[in-house]
Enzyme design. Structure first.
Site, mmCIF file in Angstrom:
data_model
loop_
_atom_site.group_PDB
_atom_site.id
_atom_site.type_symbol
_atom_site.label_atom_id
_atom_site.label_comp_id
_atom_site.label_asym_id
_atom_site.label_seq_id
_atom_site.Cartn_x
_atom_site.Cartn_y
_atom_site.Cartn_z
ATOM 1 N N GLU A 95 36.337 38.585 43.713
ATOM 2 C CA GLU A 95 36.594 37.356 43.161
ATOM 3 C C GLU A 95 37.742 36.879 43.279
ATOM 4 O OE1 GLU A 95 32.937 37.372 39.629
ATOM 5 O OE2 GLU A 95 34.968 37.883 39.157
ATOM 6 N N ASN A 128 31.151 39.172 35.567
ATOM 7 C CA ASN A 128 31.084 39.328 34.154
ATOM 8 C C ASN A 128 30.233 38.244 33.059
ATOM 9 O OD1 ASN A 128 32.119 42.020 34.218
ATOM 10 N ND2 ASN A 128 34.289 41.299 34.421
ATOM 11 N N SER A 147 40.510 41.184 34.254
ATOM 12 C CA SER A 147 39.126 41.096 33.900
ATOM 13 C C SER A 147 38.715 39.903 33.140
ATOM 14 C CB SER A 147 38.407 42.283 33.677
ATOM 15 O OG SER A 147 38.389 43.384 34.805
ATOM 16 N N HIS A 195 40.146 39.622 41.864
ATOM 17 C CA HIS A 195 39.516 40.479 40.928
ATOM 18 C C HIS A 195 38.920 41.411 41.754
ATOM 19 C CE1 HIS A 195 36.486 41.488 37.660
ATOM 20 N NE2 HIS A 195 37.317 41.750 37.391
#
Ligand code: NAI
Length: 407
Positions: free
Chosen positions: A150, A188, A117, A138
């Site tokens: 992702e 994120n 991450s 991801h």
């Protein structure tokens, strides 16, 4: 791609193994701890039984999925894999050691990916003998349920290999977006203000946590007037969501983002959240976070203040739009992919850039400038993307010549 290796049988690795196995791949799931493999199998049994109860799969599918997953405490079976996805502890030196071992076993053509991450995909690739075979894939938690993945090429990644990996994940029924290898990738990064601006509003004493949560769930700015409200808000308020994720996890992500961006003011962590981590008030998992989850908890409903609710929702949405605009400006991903990531990845009620178009780009610029005038803090700097669009009378999705016209 028919044979998939998964490293780490924890939360994410187990989910990824389930996805690949459900798509008729042979999976070799490896963990250094035998117990983790056993727990993973027990959990999978429960998940599959629940899917049968809901009528989503039948007994035959359950048996097929389970027999597609082979568990190991050795990596030797990776020799036959087309793709190996790593999902172990978030520690770069441990990951690099594991990749060294993987590379000594797999075939020359095998693609290797990390589910990290927060680590740089490029720096992980640099540890490989053949960095061109490496990329970031991801998944979001829970991996089998979350539609978005992702795809993050390292700067060393072979383009053709990235296409093959992307196609494989799409064939598994996922929606992929390509993200540049920068901290937080798309989701994120763009989601930070949802937490940070909520915490800021709380710390300044403008509203309590419950009011802020209510604002984000109830009344989000919509329409060209920005004064109208719609009931299609966010599924959870920021404080509820932080309690759900866990403050240990959420705070570390914020701190990592802040430091990875060389102390960028927009990502500055909050003392309110830090104190909660220090106190062990981690959220739902510890029975107490911003809210109480113990057996004796008292839920006191508050009366919504419509004017305050509108102001809170507007301020947080504007800050989210600014972050998304900056991500577009720095080519982290295509504008359409940024919106896709936030709506499909974290269930935002609208794509942030489409939202900016709807509110009016000039309106967004004015709102950010008003915040900047009030605080004179870098945090409220309007993205050059928004300012230039407004200056040229353009929008994110109404004009395909977008970036060309900005220079
Ligand atoms: P976890 O702690 O649930 O599982 C990690 C597993 O890896 C454990 O079973 C552990 O025994 C195993 N492991 C540790 N070191 C190992 C080694 N050297 N060799 C083999 N197995 C080893 O972790 P989780 O949450 O599944 O996270 C894994 C990765 O996925 C991390 O990189 C994390 O950043 C990323 N990630 C996590 C998400 C989440 O919400 N938990 C979401 C998206 C990505």
């Amino acid at each position: 791609m028919k044979t998939i290796g998964v490293i780490g049988a924890g939360t994410m690795g187990s989910g990824i193994a389930q996805i690949a196995a459900s798509n008729d791949c042979t999976v070799h799931l490896f963990d250094m701890h035998e117990e983790a493999l056993t727990i993973s199998q027990v959990k999978l049994e429960k998940i599959l039984n629940r899917l049968i109860e809901k009528g989503r799969i039948d007994e035959a599918k359950k048996t097929a999925i389970q027999s597609n997953i082979n568990v190991h405490t050795s990596m030797e079976p990776f020799a036959s894999c087309d793709l190996v996805i790593e999902a172990i502890v978030e520690n770069p030196s441990i990951k690099k050691k594991v990749f060294e071992q993987v590379e000594s076993i797999v075939s020359e053509d095998c693609i290797i990916a990390s589910n990290t991450s927060s680590l740089s995909i490029t720096s992980l690739a640099a540890g490989l003998q053949k960095p061109s075979r490496f990329l970031g894939i991801h998944f979001f938690n829970p991996a089998p349920l979350m539609k978005l993945v992702e795809i993050i090429p390292a700067i060393q990644s072979d383009k053709k290999m990235v296409e093959i990996a992307n196609q494989t994940i799409e064939n598994w029924g996922k929606l992929t977006v390509i993200a540049k290898d920068t901290p937080g990738f798309i989701v994120n990064r763009v989601a930070r203000p949802f937490y940070s601006e909520a915490l800021r509003i709380y710390e300044e004493g403008f509203a309590g946590m419950q009011m802020i949560d209510l604002a984000m769930k109830m009344a989000v700015p919509s329409g060209s007037e920005a004064k109208e409200t719609s009931s299609a808000g966010f599924r959870m308020g920021p404080f509820e969501l932080m309690d759900f994720i866990g403050h240990d996890v959420n705070f570390v992500v914020t701190e990592t983002m802040y430091n990875s961006f060389y102390q960028e003011a927009r990502y500055k962590p909050s003392f309110t959240q830090k104190r909660h981590v220090e106190a062990g008030y981690l959220g739902r998992k510890s029975g107490k976070g911003f809210y109480d989850y113990g057996p004796d908890r008292m839920v006191v409903d508050i009366l919504p203040d419509p004017d305050l609710i509108q102001k809170i929702a507007h301020r947080i949405v504007i800050m989210l739009i600014n972050e998304a605009a900056d991500a577009a400006y720095y080519n982290i991903a295509l504008a359409a992919d940024i919106d896709k990531a936030m709506t499909k990845g974290v269930n935002y009620p609208k794509g942030l850039l489409a939202w900016a178009d709807e509110l009016g780009i000039q309106h967004c610029v004015d709102a950010l400038d008003a915040l900047y005038d009030r605080y004179h803090e870098e945090r409220y700097r309007c993205s050059p993307m928004l300012r230039q669009l407004a200056k040229n009378g353009k929008t994110f999705f109404g004009d395909n010549t977008l970036k060309k016209n900005l220079i």
